[in-house]
Design a protein around this motif. Structure first.
Motif, PDB file in Angstrom:
ATOM      1  N   GLN A  42       0.833  -1.205   0.000  1.00  0.00           N
ATOM      2  CA  GLN A  42       0.000   0.000   0.000  1.00  0.00           C
ATOM      3  C   GLN A  42       0.872   1.263   0.000  1.00  0.00           C
ATOM      4  O   GLN A  42       2.067   1.193   0.288  1.00  0.00           O
ATOM      5  N   LEU A  68     -12.029   8.743  -3.831  1.00  0.00           N
ATOM      6  CA  LEU A  68     -10.916   7.889  -4.249  1.00  0.00           C
ATOM      7  C   LEU A  68     -11.479   6.751  -5.101  1.00  0.00           C
ATOM      8  O   LEU A  68     -12.310   5.978  -4.620  1.00  0.00           O
ATOM      9  N   ASP A  69     -11.029   6.690  -6.337  1.00  0.00           N
ATOM     10  CA  ASP A  69     -11.478   5.631  -7.254  1.00  0.00           C
ATOM     11  C   ASP A  69     -12.999   5.510  -7.286  1.00  0.00           C
ATOM     12  O   ASP A  69     -13.565   4.418  -7.239  1.00  0.00           O
ATOM     13  N   VAL A  86      -3.648   3.387   0.555  1.00  0.00           N
ATOM     14  CA  VAL A  86      -4.344   2.824  -0.597  1.00  0.00           C
ATOM     15  C   VAL A  86      -3.514   1.711  -1.226  1.00  0.00           C
ATOM     16  O   VAL A  86      -2.287   1.724  -1.142  1.00  0.00           O
ATOM     17  N   ARG A  91      -4.271   5.308  -8.983  1.00  0.00           N
ATOM     18  CA  ARG A  91      -5.404   5.720  -8.150  1.00  0.00           C
ATOM     19  C   ARG A  91      -5.875   7.097  -8.607  1.00  0.00           C
ATOM     20  O   ARG A  91      -5.071   8.013  -8.781  1.00  0.00           O
ATOM     21  N   THR A 109      -4.603  11.719 -11.120  1.00  0.00           N
ATOM     22  CA  THR A 109      -4.316  10.287 -11.088  1.00  0.00           C
ATOM     23  C   THR A 109      -2.886  10.134 -10.607  1.00  0.00           C
ATOM     24  O   THR A 109      -1.970  10.765 -11.157  1.00  0.00           O
TER      25      THR A 109
END
Length: 137
Positions: A42, A68-69, A86, A91, A109
């Motif tokens: 992560q 987020l996403d 994350v 992402r 991104t």
């Protein structure tokens, strides 16, 4: 008299100092209590909503929603930040002002590769938000 002037000047300067950064308390439970050291596989991302001058009366009290996403994860007021751990990979982070009638969004991104990423939000004179790497990093 001199001591009084020095004390008054100190109080005046303290009142003009910018607010310290503080973590937001409005974080989705699955992202709450993210540490600044992400677990294996992560990446730690810190997103800070900088304090800025605004002519829009409601903006000081209106949160900036962090997505987020495609999933809403937090909301930020001025000078607040959110820490997110994350999964590594590409992402997408979006922000939008919660109480605006017009499109006031921003997007970035990031390629999460296990190294901490510091981002900040900024708004241009047209009201559009931007997300960029934090100044000096």
């Amino acid at each position: 008299m001199k001591k009084t002037l020095v004390a008054l000047a100190a109080l005046l300067l303290a009142g003009c100092a910018s607010n310290p950064y503080e973590p937001t308390l409005q974080v989705k439970s699955s992202f709450a209590n993210a540490s600044t050291t992400a677990p294996e596989g992560q990446t730690h991302i810190r997103l800070h909503r900088i304090d800025q001058w605004s002519t829009v009366p409601f903006e000081k009290t209106c949160p900036l929603i962090v997505i987020l996403d495609g999933q809403t994860v937090a909301s930020l007021h001025f000078n607040q930040y959110v820490d997110l751990n994350v999964p590594n990979g590409l992402r997408k982070i979006d922000v939008r002002i919660a109480c605006a009638l017009t499109k006031t969004t921003g997007s970035i991104t990031v390629d999460a590769k296990g190294q901490s990423i510091s981002l900040e939000t900024d708004r241009n004179i047209f009201g559009t938000y931007h997300i960029r790497p934090k100044a000096g990093e």
